[in-house]
Design a protein around this motif. Structure first.
Motif, mmCIF file in Angstrom:
data_model
loop_
_atom_site.group_PDB
_atom_site.id
_atom_site.type_symbol
_atom_site.label_atom_id
_atom_site.label_comp_id
_atom_site.label_asym_id
_atom_site.label_seq_id
_atom_site.Cartn_x
_atom_site.Cartn_y
_atom_site.Cartn_z
ATOM 1 N N LYS A 162 0.817 -1.201 0.000
ATOM 2 C CA LYS A 162 0.000 0.000 0.000
ATOM 3 C C LYS A 162 0.854 1.255 0.000
ATOM 4 O O LYS A 162 0.349 2.357 -0.208
ATOM 5 N N ASN A 163 2.146 1.091 0.253
ATOM 6 C CA ASN A 163 3.043 2.236 0.289
ATOM 7 C C ASN A 163 4.379 1.807 -0.296
ATOM 8 O O ASN A 163 4.892 0.739 0.027
ATOM 9 N N THR B 16 -1.961 13.907 -10.212
ATOM 10 C CA THR B 16 -1.705 13.191 -8.954
ATOM 11 C C THR B 16 -0.978 14.096 -7.954
ATOM 12 O O THR B 16 -0.315 13.608 -7.046
ATOM 13 N N MET C 206 -1.227 13.560 -4.203
ATOM 14 C CA MET C 206 -0.685 12.313 -3.659
ATOM 15 C C MET C 206 0.739 12.537 -3.162
ATOM 16 O O MET C 206 1.420 13.484 -3.568
ATOM 17 N N THR C 207 1.187 11.635 -2.300
ATOM 18 C CA THR C 207 2.596 11.639 -1.904
ATOM 19 C C THR C 207 3.413 11.014 -3.038
ATOM 20 O O THR C 207 2.860 10.402 -3.959
ATOM 21 N N SER D 264 5.217 8.412 -2.873
ATOM 22 C CA SER D 264 5.012 6.964 -2.807
ATOM 23 C C SER D 264 3.700 6.569 -3.479
ATOM 24 O O SER D 264 3.642 5.606 -4.252
ATOM 25 N N GLU D 265 2.637 7.319 -3.202
ATOM 26 C CA GLU D 265 1.335 7.025 -3.803
ATOM 27 C C GLU D 265 1.358 7.256 -5.313
ATOM 28 O O GLU D 265 0.747 6.504 -6.075
ATOM 29 N N ARG D 266 2.077 8.288 -5.723
ATOM 30 C CA ARG D 266 2.179 8.580 -7.156
ATOM 31 C C ARG D 266 2.936 7.476 -7.883
ATOM 32 O O ARG D 266 2.588 7.093 -9.005
ATOM 33 N N LEU E 290 3.046 4.301 -6.991
ATOM 34 C CA LEU E 290 2.119 3.174 -7.073
ATOM 35 C C LEU E 290 1.087 3.390 -8.180
ATOM 36 O O LEU E 290 0.726 2.457 -8.905
ATOM 37 N N GLU E 291 0.602 4.624 -8.323
ATOM 38 C CA GLU E 291 -0.371 4.943 -9.377
ATOM 39 C C GLU E 291 0.235 4.700 -10.757
ATOM 40 O O GLU E 291 -0.421 4.166 -11.656
#
Length: 318
Positions: free
Chosen positions: A3-4, A285, A288-289, A291-293, A295-296
């Motif tokens: 998730k991260n 994005t 988003m952080t 990390s989230e970007r 993952l995206e």
């Protein structure tokens, strides 16, 4: 399921291809392994025997009987670059607000320039895919700009040829369509004409949207295709009138130009649409952080592959 995905986590698998593969498997197959050839779910794992040349992570589909690994059907397929370096490259490009040049990727990941250039274009290709390119809604600002060097800064021989037309000759026209507090789509068009601008608007914007533009005559009649069309007259010093303005689009242009001037220095017209996809992705994005970007971006690696038979014939240094 991951998730991260932080820089530290990617660094830990940078030089361990098995761990990098396992990490990518956890990202791509969150709900179970799916065959990239027929989308079957009856999958068998092929365990390498001692002394055999069977690749780790190899699987076989019980429906179509084809073999595959986690990279098949992704932008990573067919690459001889380690998965750890691929994951790091995705993170670096996602975390760099003004982009990261292929020369910098070459230095940081210890690659050849050709490999770094092809890698960065594959990543940009993934960034330009659905679901981030669906039609824009609500209040949408539309504006245009030109990407390219200033004629006054060029050699005298070039200056004389390109100074016509306000110095915009030979620059690449880009139209920006951006939702207020939402997503953006930028497009390279051959010329700034009513036909090209309105075609881009119809393809990118939902009919229920309210359009905000400047007084450029090419936008005249846009209210026939959309719910409303409001105009600010820049030539008369008007930049905001109530809710009518194009300041959000100007902000997109500012980031785009900073990327050109400070990072890439030059974008060829041939590959301009991929650089625009990269900047669109980071804007879309932006909340988003890093990390989230990352993952995206990795969630968009599946599907079509980008192939160049001879990168030396198509590349421009950035």
């Amino acid at each position: 399921m991951t998730k991260n995905l932080t820089f530290t986590q990617i660094s830990a698998v940078l030089n361990d291809n098995d761990k990098a593969r396992e990490l990518l498997e956890s990202l791509r197959w969150k709900d179970g392994v799916v065959c990239p050839h027929c989308e079957g779910t009856r999958i068998y794992t092929i365990t390498p025997k001692e002394g055999s040349k069977t690749r780790k992570g190899l699987r076989k589909c019980g429906s179509c009987r084809k073999q595959f690994t986690v990279t098949v059907g992704t932008i990573f397929e067919g690459s001889h670059i380690s998965l750890g370096k691929w994951l790091m490259a995705v993170h670096l490009i996602c975390a760099s607000k003004k982009g990261m040049s292929s020369k910098q990727l070459q230095r940081q990941l210890d690659l050849s320039y050709e490999a770094a250039w092809f890698m960065s274009h594959r990543i940009r290709y993934a960034m330009g895919k659905e679901p981030l390119v669906s039609k824009l809604r609500g209040t949408v600002e539309v504006d245009e700009t030109f990407v390219g060097g200033k004629a006054k800064n060029m050699h005298r021989s070039e200056h004389k040829k390109r100074i016509t037309g306000g110095g915009s000759s030979d620059k690449a026209p880009v139209v920006t369509l951006v939702e207020r507090d939402g997503r953006v789509q930028t497009r390279h068009v051959e010329h700034i004409t009513a036909l090209n601008l309105k075609k881009a608007m119809r393809e990118c914007i939902a009919p229920s949207a309210i359009i905000m533009t400047d007084e450029h005559p090419s936008y005249t009649g846009s209210n026939r295709n959309f719910a409303d069309h409001q105009v600010v007259c820049h030539s008369k010093g008007e930049y905001v009138r109530g809710l009518a303005h194009t300041n959000t689009a100007e902000s997109v242009h500012a980031l785009l130009k900073r990327g050109v001037f400070g990072t890439y220095h030059h974008w060829s017209k041939k590959h301009l649409h991929r650089y625009l996809s990269e900047f669109d992705f980071r804007w879309n994005t932006r909340k988003m952080t890093d990390s989230e970007r990352t993952l995206e971006a990795l969630n968009s690696i599946g599907g079509k592959r980008l192939q160049y038979t001879d990168p030396k014939k198509t590349k421009t240094r950035d």
